[in-house]
Design a protein around this motif. Structure first.
Motif, PDB file in Angstrom:
ATOM      1  N   ILE A 125     -34.678 -15.059  43.168  1.00  0.00           N
ATOM      2  CA  ILE A 125     -35.881 -15.763  43.628  1.00  0.00           C
ATOM      3  C   ILE A 125     -35.856 -15.921  45.144  1.00  0.00           C
ATOM      4  O   ILE A 125     -36.870 -15.752  45.829  1.00  0.00           O
ATOM      5  CB  ILE A 125     -35.984 -17.149  42.933  1.00  0.00           C
ATOM      6  N   ILE A 126     -34.671 -16.234  45.680  1.00  0.00           N
ATOM      7  CA  ILE A 126     -34.559 -16.400  47.134  1.00  0.00           C
ATOM      8  C   ILE A 126     -34.718 -15.048  47.836  1.00  0.00           C
ATOM      9  O   ILE A 126     -35.478 -14.904  48.790  1.00  0.00           O
ATOM     10  CB  ILE A 126     -33.205 -17.031  47.502  1.00  0.00           C
ATOM     11  N   ALA A 128     -36.217 -12.418  46.969  1.00  0.00           N
ATOM     12  CA  ALA A 128     -37.552 -11.817  46.902  1.00  0.00           C
ATOM     13  C   ALA A 128     -38.424 -12.237  48.083  1.00  0.00           C
ATOM     14  O   ALA A 128     -39.358 -11.535  48.456  1.00  0.00           O
ATOM     15  CB  ALA A 128     -38.226 -12.201  45.586  1.00  0.00           C
ATOM     16  N   THR A 129     -38.125 -13.408  48.686  1.00  0.00           N
ATOM     17  CA  THR A 129     -38.961 -13.863  49.801  1.00  0.00           C
ATOM     18  C   THR A 129     -38.510 -13.254  51.118  1.00  0.00           C
ATOM     19  O   THR A 129     -39.123 -13.487  52.154  1.00  0.00           O
ATOM     20  CB  THR A 129     -38.912 -15.393  49.954  1.00  0.00           C
ATOM     21  N   PHE A 130     -37.418 -12.480  51.060  1.00  0.00           N
ATOM     22  CA  PHE A 130     -36.827 -11.999  52.298  1.00  0.00           C
ATOM     23  C   PHE A 130     -37.779 -11.164  53.138  1.00  0.00           C
ATOM     24  O   PHE A 130     -37.849 -11.309  54.353  1.00  0.00           O
ATOM     25  CB  PHE A 130     -35.566 -11.197  51.966  1.00  0.00           C
ATOM     26  N   MET A 131     -38.499 -10.268  52.485  1.00  0.00           N
ATOM     27  CA  MET A 131     -39.369  -9.383  53.248  1.00  0.00           C
ATOM     28  C   MET A 131     -40.806  -9.906  53.322  1.00  0.00           C
ATOM     29  O   MET A 131     -41.699  -9.204  53.759  1.00  0.00           O
ATOM     30  CB  MET A 131     -39.350  -7.972  52.661  1.00  0.00           C
ATOM     31  N   LEU A 132     -41.015 -11.134  52.872  1.00  0.00           N
ATOM     32  CA  LEU A 132     -42.358 -11.711  52.917  1.00  0.00           C
ATOM     33  C   LEU A 132     -42.803 -11.833  54.371  1.00  0.00           C
ATOM     34  O   LEU A 132     -42.188 -12.545  55.147  1.00  0.00           O
ATOM     35  CB  LEU A 132     -42.298 -13.097  52.271  1.00  0.00           C
ATOM     36  N   PRO A 133     -43.860 -11.120  54.768  1.00  0.00           N
ATOM     37  CA  PRO A 133     -44.280 -11.220  56.171  1.00  0.00           C
ATOM     38  C   PRO A 133     -44.960 -12.562  56.421  1.00  0.00           C
ATOM     39  O   PRO A 133     -46.018 -12.844  55.863  1.00  0.00           O
ATOM     40  CB  PRO A 133     -45.254 -10.054  56.346  1.00  0.00           C
ATOM     41  N   SER A 164     -34.948 -20.518  54.547  1.00  0.00           N
ATOM     42  CA  SER A 164     -35.021 -19.162  55.066  1.00  0.00           C
ATOM     43  C   SER A 164     -34.054 -18.229  54.332  1.00  0.00           C
ATOM     44  O   SER A 164     -32.836 -18.396  54.393  1.00  0.00           O
ATOM     45  CB  SER A 164     -34.699 -19.205  56.563  1.00  0.00           C
ATOM     46  N   ALA A 165     -34.606 -17.246  53.628  1.00  0.00           N
ATOM     47  CA  ALA A 165     -33.762 -16.272  52.937  1.00  0.00           C
ATOM     48  C   ALA A 165     -32.929 -15.501  53.961  1.00  0.00           C
ATOM     49  O   ALA A 165     -31.771 -15.176  53.718  1.00  0.00           O
ATOM     50  CB  ALA A 165     -34.633 -15.306  52.131  1.00  0.00           C
ATOM     51  N   LEU A 169     -28.830 -15.166  53.945  1.00  0.00           N
ATOM     52  CA  LEU A 169     -28.113 -13.884  53.944  1.00  0.00           C
ATOM     53  C   LEU A 169     -27.215 -13.746  55.162  1.00  0.00           C
ATOM     54  O   LEU A 169     -26.227 -13.035  55.130  1.00  0.00           O
ATOM     55  CB  LEU A 169     -29.110 -12.720  53.907  1.00  0.00           C
ATOM     56  N   LYS A 290     -30.626  -6.106  57.090  1.00  0.00           N
ATOM     57  CA  LYS A 290     -31.046  -6.828  55.905  1.00  0.00           C
ATOM     58  C   LYS A 290     -30.110  -6.665  54.719  1.00  0.00           C
ATOM     59  O   LYS A 290     -30.255  -5.738  53.950  1.00  0.00           O
ATOM     60  CB  LYS A 290     -32.456  -6.406  55.521  1.00  0.00           C
TER      61      LYS A 290
ATOM     62  N   LEU B  39     -38.593 -23.771  49.236  1.00  0.00           N
ATOM     63  CA  LEU B  39     -38.924 -22.352  49.031  1.00  0.00           C
ATOM     64  C   LEU B  39     -40.090 -22.200  48.054  1.00  0.00           C
ATOM     65  O   LEU B  39     -41.045 -21.478  48.318  1.00  0.00           O
ATOM     66  CB  LEU B  39     -37.696 -21.608  48.495  1.00  0.00           C
ATOM     67  N   TYR B  44     -43.645 -19.799  47.523  1.00  0.00           N
ATOM     68  CA  TYR B  44     -44.209 -19.288  46.270  1.00  0.00           C
ATOM     69  C   TYR B  44     -45.557 -19.929  45.946  1.00  0.00           C
ATOM     70  O   TYR B  44     -46.502 -19.236  45.589  1.00  0.00           O
ATOM     71  CB  TYR B  44     -43.224 -19.483  45.112  1.00  0.00           C
ATOM     72  N   GLN B 243     -47.317  -6.823  61.610  1.00  0.00           N
ATOM     73  CA  GLN B 243     -47.560  -8.247  61.858  1.00  0.00           C
ATOM     74  C   GLN B 243     -47.957  -8.556  63.289  1.00  0.00           C
ATOM     75  O   GLN B 243     -48.081  -9.710  63.661  1.00  0.00           O
ATOM     76  CB  GLN B 243     -46.307  -9.054  61.523  1.00  0.00           C
TER      77      GLN B 243
END
Lengths: 290, 308
Positions: A125-126, A128-133, A164-165, A169, A290, B39, B44, B243
């Motif tokens: 779940i964490i 998956a947000t890593f590449m969220l622009p 922050s993912a 990392l 990444k 998060l 989400y 972006q």
């Protein structure tokens, strides 16, 4: 035989050509990347008239603050938004760094040290947000933040990006590198998770925490779109928005004054970078790998 | 991406006795809760809001008065001329950026990988714009490139110009591309340098002993071994340029004639100036799907490396 004889001067000339190429290349790099900064800083000590007279025709004065004065900086700190912006940006960066330090270390501890069902799912779940622009979700984040009544607050600028993912990392490998025997020994001595986290793990990941601090500070200090969207009153302005506003289109902006603002917004980071290069490069290279 | 090591601290999984298991769950919850709440609540949940909003028409002042419009906003993304132009401009911007930043970053990395005096200083120079904010870079270059700025003063010494870099529709977008390359090429260089340093030295030396020329060594050893690094860099740079916002906001305002109306700037204007957040959400959703597709292609490119 004769081949061997004229080999020496040839190699010398190749070496000379290579050195000349190296020097030219480095000089070109210096001009391409430094000249704009030097012009900016030099101009920040000049009046509008002096900035332009050094450019028309172009002469060396453009890059040297001849007869420079601190007038622009004085004006900046007397009534400027930039002064407010510097303070606000610093506060926001502190919230963001502090928040990221707490959240990323506790999460990294749980993921690397506690065996619990669903670990992989939580990590997924964490991740998956890593590449969220982030720029692409400012509209709905704004809706949520204003729903919480946090629009136009410094907390509201920092809060959405605390989990922050990327930060996780960045520190997770350091947590995983610490030998299990260390916490095993502490556990036998009767230490609980919190004691182990605080006394055993944290002292061993200081380098990773330094990198995290610098990178999050950099991201926070330089962020623009989100603070622009979420704040509106002049006393909540951050430094990047203040600089952007001084380049108002239409009228001729005061170049010296704007450059003073841009310089003030940039110097803290460049100084940090020059002293702590190693951490910056490590951290930003991770952001690439990444 | 990163894989998670097994914390075999308390014995083999599945053999935990219930009280220990309960204690582990309790501890994990305590340690994870703050991160996960933020998060889920602020990344989400907004994604859900984004999807919902993209099917409605409403104003930010009065979000309660929303009207369901189905796929109208999405239809508009692909039929509104301004939005179509903005998508087209963004594609040109990204392609132009990649075409310049990757080769320049690679050449700089190879050049700066030589063991010569002054290389760490030169690396610092190249990296400075990466730690400078996009706002400062855009401001600095706006003045550099204005009609009476430094760039035209330099052109004046060789009796050309002045060129209206930012207000001539032929030059504006290429100019934004070049400025963005100037800012980001340092990151590209650093990633390539990391890749170069990972190439085993013996490989290059062996080829050298076998009589391979420098060009041959570059083409047959360095370039193939950097394929993965190049893939990663390409994706990172693509997502970065997708972006891009500050260059359009500060340097051109999308002008002249919308030729620099980058998609995130267009989305910002639609949501906060034209105040049509429903339509802006549909634009965001399209940007997100593109970014997601790019990141998925990244996981495909990187997969061989993870399965060790």
């Amino acid at each position: 035989m004769s081949v061997a004889l004229d080999h020496e001067p040839k190699r010398a000339s190749i070496n000379f050509a290579k050195s000349a190429g190296w020097v030219t290349g480095v000089a070109a790099i210096a001009v391409a990347f430094l000249a704009p900064y030097i012009w900016m800083v030099a101009s920040s000590f000049k009046s509008q008239f002096e900035v332009f007279s050094a450019l028309n025709p172009l002469n060396w004065r453009a890059f040297v603050p001849v007869d420079g004065s601190w007038a622009n900086y004085a004006q900046l700190f007397e009534n400027g938004k930039v002064a407010t912006g510097l303070i606000n940006s610093f506060l926001v960066a502190c919230i963001q760094v502090g928040g990221a330090l707490v959240l990323c270390t506790t999460t990294a501890y749980a993921l690397s040290r506690i065996v619990f069902p669903g670990r992989r799912i939580v990590f997924g779940i964490i991740l998956a947000t890593f590449m969220l622009p982030t720029e692409a979700i400012v509209v709905p984040v704004y809706r949520v933040i204003s729903g919480l009544g946090l629009q136009d607050t410094l907390i509201g600028i920092a809060l959405p990006w605390l989990a922050s993912a990327f930060g996780l990392l960045l520190v997770l490998p350091a947590f995983e590198e610490i030998p299990r025997e260390l916490d095993e020994a502490a556990r036998i001595d009767g230490a609980g998770h919190f004691r182990i986290f605080w006394n055993v793990i944290l002292p061993n990941v200081k380098t990773a925490l330094a990198t995290l601090t610098l990178i999050i500070f950099l991201f926070s200090w330089n962020s623009f779109l989100w603070p622009l969207v979420v704040t509106s009153s002049p006393d909540k302005i951050v430094v990047q928005v203040a600089v952007a506003q001084s380049v108002s289109p239409g009228e001729l902006p005061n170049w010296g004054l704007t450059f003073a603002g841009a310089t003030a917004a940039t110097i803290p980071l460049i100084v940090l970078f020059l002293f702590l290069q190693k951490y910056f490069v490590q951290g930003l290279a991770t952001s690439g790998m990444k | 991406m990163a894989h998670l090591a097994e914390p075999r601290a308390a014995g083999v999984r599945g053999q935990l006795r219930t009280p220990a298991r309960r204690r582990a769950i309790l501890a994990a919850t305590a340690f994870l809760a703050p991160f996960m709440i933020i998060l889920v609540g602020l990344q989400y949940f907004p994604l859900g809001v984004l999807v919902r909003d993209s099917f409605y028409r409403f104003s930010l002042f009065n979000p309660e008065k929303a009207r369901f419009v189905g796929f109208k906003n999405y239809q508009k993304v692909f039929s509104d001329p301004d939005t179509l132009q903005s998508l087209f401009v963004s594609v040109l911007f990204i392609v132009g950026f990649l075409i310049l930043v990757l080769p320049i970053g690679f050449v700089l990395a190879v050049f700066l990988n030589q063991a010569r005096r002054g290389r760490s200083l030169a690396r610092v120079f190249v990296f400075l714009p990466v730690v400078t904010s996009q706002v400062v870079v855009a401001t600095l270059w706006t003045f550099m490139l204005s009609r009476d700025g430094l760039a035209n003063a330099v052109l004046g010494t060789v009796n050309t110009g002045p060129i209206s870099f930012l207000s001539d529709s032929r030059y504006a977008l290429p100019t934004l591309v070049v400025v963005t390359v100037w800012q980001q090429v340092g990151l590209c260089t650093i990633i390539f340098l990391g890749g170069l340093q990972a190439i085993p030295r013996e490989l290059v030396e062996a080829a050298s002993l076998d009589g391979a020329s420098a060009a041959r060594r570059m083409w047959s050893i360095t370039v193939p071994l950097l394929a993965r690094t190049t893939g990663v860099t390409t994706i990172v740079m693509t997502v970065f340029s997708l972006q891009a916002f500050a260059p359009a906001y500060i340097m051109t305002g999308g002008a002249p004639d919308g030729t620099t109306n980058l998609i995130v700037y267009h989305m910002y204007k639609t949501a906060f100036l034209i105040k049509d957040p429903g339509f802006a959400s549909a634009i965001s959703a399209v940007v997100l799907i593109v970014a997601l597709a790019i990141s998925l292609s990244q996981s495909r490119i990187l997969r061989p490396k993870w399965s060790y």
